[in-house]
Design a protein around this motif. Structure first.
Motif, mmCIF file in Angstrom:
data_model
loop_
_atom_site.group_PDB
_atom_site.id
_atom_site.type_symbol
_atom_site.label_atom_id
_atom_site.label_comp_id
_atom_site.label_asym_id
_atom_site.label_seq_id
_atom_site.Cartn_x
_atom_site.Cartn_y
_atom_site.Cartn_z
ATOM 1 N N VAL A 1 3.341 0.525 -6.784
ATOM 2 C CA VAL A 1 2.549 1.674 -7.967
ATOM 3 C C VAL A 1 1.622 2.171 -6.977
ATOM 4 O O VAL A 1 1.252 3.343 -6.432
ATOM 5 N N GLU A 2 0.991 0.909 -6.178
ATOM 6 C CA GLU A 2 -0.132 1.320 -4.982
ATOM 7 C C GLU A 2 0.620 2.379 -3.655
ATOM 8 O O GLU A 2 -0.544 2.946 -3.225
ATOM 9 N N TYR A 3 1.651 1.831 -3.493
ATOM 10 C CA TYR A 3 2.192 2.439 -2.038
ATOM 11 C C TYR A 3 2.492 4.571 -3.025
ATOM 12 O O TYR A 3 2.020 4.881 -1.558
ATOM 13 N N TYR A 4 2.837 4.254 -3.563
ATOM 14 C CA TYR A 4 3.950 5.799 -4.038
ATOM 15 C C TYR A 4 2.302 6.484 -4.850
ATOM 16 O O TYR A 4 3.138 7.496 -5.103
ATOM 17 N N LEU A 5 2.039 5.719 -5.384
ATOM 18 C CA LEU A 5 0.777 6.669 -6.375
ATOM 19 C C LEU A 5 -0.541 6.620 -6.242
ATOM 20 O O LEU A 5 -1.395 7.863 -5.670
ATOM 21 N N LEU A 6 -1.487 5.483 -5.958
ATOM 22 C CA LEU A 6 -2.562 5.228 -5.329
ATOM 23 C C LEU A 6 -2.660 5.658 -4.008
ATOM 24 O O LEU A 6 -3.785 6.152 -3.868
ATOM 25 N N ASP A 7 -1.874 4.999 -2.920
ATOM 26 C CA ASP A 7 -2.419 5.552 -1.813
ATOM 27 C C ASP A 7 -2.126 7.234 -1.404
ATOM 28 O O ASP A 7 -3.211 7.705 -0.593
ATOM 29 N N ARG A 8 -1.506 7.867 -2.315
ATOM 30 C CA ARG A 8 -1.323 9.613 -2.364
ATOM 31 C C ARG A 8 -2.383 10.374 -2.741
ATOM 32 O O ARG A 8 -2.778 11.359 -2.177
ATOM 33 N N ARG A 9 -3.458 9.879 -3.742
ATOM 34 C CA ARG A 9 -4.978 9.580 -4.202
ATOM 35 C C ARG A 9 -5.858 10.418 -2.958
ATOM 36 O O ARG A 9 -6.956 9.931 -3.050
ATOM 37 N N HIS A 10 -6.072 9.371 -1.573
ATOM 38 C CA HIS A 10 -6.276 9.036 -0.997
ATOM 39 C C HIS A 10 -6.625 10.591 -0.072
ATOM 40 O O HIS A 10 -5.488 11.367 0.152
ATOM 41 N N ALA A 11 -7.871 11.409 0.114
ATOM 42 C CA ALA A 11 -7.733 12.293 1.005
ATOM 43 C C ALA A 11 -6.943 12.843 2.607
ATOM 44 O O ALA A 11 -6.506 13.634 2.722
#
Length: 198
Positions: free
Chosen positions: A73-83
């Motif tokens: 979840v961190e790699y595929y979803l949350l990390d993508r939210r970084h500018a």
């Protein structure tokens, strides 16, 4: 040796980020199993040591499974939210190569925020994992309709909140790491207080 310090730094984060999510994820399924198998429930009620041992093993095992899913979840979803995801990952790998000789105050703060992030992330995964069990309980008539609706809606609201909170905490962690990296490997920090491993 300060035992209270080791409990604070190791045990409490493990309880909050592994054991608690494991319990949360498995709780509805455990309840359904015990209701469906009254003889097993009676046996466990009469054998506290066995019940405790099984509970601890399930909680820890479930917690590690939740943590494993949380990494995806961190790699595929949350990390993508970084500018700038690429810059964030470069900072992350650069940070991992640091061998602190004297840890800065920010490093202690980073650990604390990381524990909060893991609690939020694993709590989200555990809540999502528990939702089918809560729906099963709601449809089985084991509890009153109002209680069942409250359980399901509460679980959904908790999942949304924890995912949102984990996203913001992930951003904060990236900011802290980038600040800790300022000057690392450059004069006057080329040798003190840390070394950058190449």
């Amino acid at each position: 040796m300060d035992l209270t310090s080791s409990v604070r730094t190791d045990t409490l984060p493990a309880l909050g980020t592994v054991v608690a999510p494991g319990v949360l994820a498995l709780a509805p399924y455990t309840a359904l199993f015990l209701v469906a198998h009254p003889r097993a429930a009676s046996y466990l009620a009469g054998h506290e040591a066995v019940s405790l041992s099984a509970g601890v093993v399930l909680a820890i095992g479930g917690g590690f499974l939740v943590e494993s899913l949380g990494s995806y979840v961190e790699y595929y979803l949350l990390d993508r939210r970084h500018a700038d995801r690429a810059a964030m990952q470069r900072s992350w790998w650069r940070y991992l190569r640091i061998a602190w000789k004297v840890e800065p105050t920010g490093q202690h703060y980073l650990r604390r925020i990381l524990a909060i992030f893991k609690f939020e992330l694993n709590g989200f995964v555990a809540t999502v994992a528990a939702l089918p069990g809560l729906l099963w309980i709601a449809c089985s008539g084991f509890v009153a309709t109002s209680a069942a609706v409250s359980l399901v809606l509460g679980g959904m609201a908790a999942a949304v909140y924890l995912f949102h909170a984990a996203g913001h905490t992930s951003q904060l962690l990236a900011q802290i790491r980038s600040q800790l990296l300022i000057g690392v490997g450059e004069p006057p920090f080329a040798d003190e207080p840390c070394a950058l491993l190449e």
